[in-house]
Enzyme design. Structure first.
Site: not given
Length: 334
Positions: A240, A269, A289
């Site tokens: 994260r 994002e 991601h």
């Protein structure tokens, strides 16, 4: 029991649920190419008359759960049930299950692939080749793109859960030395050395982050720790972004205080301007991601969820590790 499944779930896993629990209604979110929002999920639960829900990315908000207080359980096919109002479910006595480690193998394999790619200067070499720079008799590529091997390096893990352990089990055979910091876990494997957080950063050639987001971990990786890293060390984050102070990481990369970084997660994002400064830096290998994005992950999460549900409901095991609100539910019953 009538179970609504909106997560991707393979046919064999669905059949297991039918055999043990009753009816299965399969409405995966992928059919509409986005997660069900609050209103859509509520409508779907109402229309199907479902007694239980297995979700992945849908918005299981307090309003959704409050509207359906009779749900027998909520299954979340994710490592962290961040899209589910767990506290609301707990207040209504609804068990919430998740699927930790569903993507451990996927993340581990991408860790190795990207680490080798960065350490061997592969992307720069490919760009040079495609640019038509290879001249007859020249040894430019051999000299310019010479890199390093993982073998003999020290890999440090910040957090040593399923992903960290899976990576360690693979890279130790290169061979590489494994250091880890985790206040909640101690490995029995003599190949892994538990050290302080500071020593992970000070001694490792590669520092890999595997932390959940909690009030304690948010912004935990800052100047004091990054400042301890070796000049030729590589920083990896597939966990994260918010556990790392990105301004500090960017400064270390831009000033060449460390060799570079491998990043799969970002503060925003889609990324903002500061994220893009990291993404575009020549010493950063950035991916959008996707470290856990394999087709096999969907098979893993269905199998993990089924095992948890069978353990809890058919075998009477009230301590299955996939039960997110185990402690809270126990407290409510006493």
């Amino acid at each position: 029991m009538k179970i609504l499944i909106t997560a991707p779930y393979h046919d064999k896993a669905q059949q297991v649920l039918k055999e043990h629990f009753g009816e299965v209604i399969y409405k995966p979110w992928k059919l509409q190419e986005r997660a069900y929002n609050e209103a859509e999920l509520s409508a779907l639960l109402r229309e199907t008359g479902a007694d239980a829900l297995i979700t992945e990315h849908d918005h299981v908000t307090p309003a959704v759960i409050t509207a359906f207080p009779g749900l027998q359980f909520i299954g979340v096919c994710r490592g962290t049930p961040s899209n589910v109002a767990v506290a609301t479910a707990t207040s209504l006595g609804i068990p919430v299950f998740n699927t930790p480690a569903r993507n451990a193998q996927a993340v581990a394999e991408m860790f190795i692939a990207n680490l080798i790619t960065l350490m061997r200067n592969t992307l720069a070499g490919i760009a040079w080749l495609k640019g038509g720079h290879w001249e007859a008799g020249a040894h430019t590529s051999y000299l310019q793109f010479k890199g390093n091997e993982i073998a003999g390096k020290t890999i440090g893990m910040v957090g040593f859960g399923a992903v960290g352990q899976t990576i360690a089990n693979l890279v130790k055979h290169f061979p590489a030395q494994i250091l880890y910091y985790d206040p909640f876990y101690t490995s029995d494997d003599p190949d892994y050395q538990k050290v302080s957080l500071e020593d992970v950063f000070r001694l490792s050639d590669v520092v890999s982050i595997h932390l959940p987001v909690t009030p304690e971990t948010e912004g935990m990786i800052g100047a004091e720790l990054i400042g301890l890293m070796k000049k030729d060390a590589i920083f990896v984050n597939t966990a994260r972004a918010v556990v790392v102070q990105r301004e500090v990481l960017l400064a270390a990369i831009e000033s060449h205080a460390i060799r570079g970084a491998i990043l799969d997660v970002f503060d925003h994002e889609p990324p903002d301007a500061l994220d893009y400064r990291l993404i575009h830096h020549q010493n950063v290998l950035a991916t959008p991601h996707i470290a856990g994005a394999t087709f096999e992950v969907e098979d893993h999460h269905a199998d993990i969820m089924n095992k948890a549900l069978l353990g809890f409901y058919k075998e009477g095991n009230r301590n299955v590790r996939q039960l997110v609100n185990r402690g809270e539910l126990s407290a409510k019953t006493h």
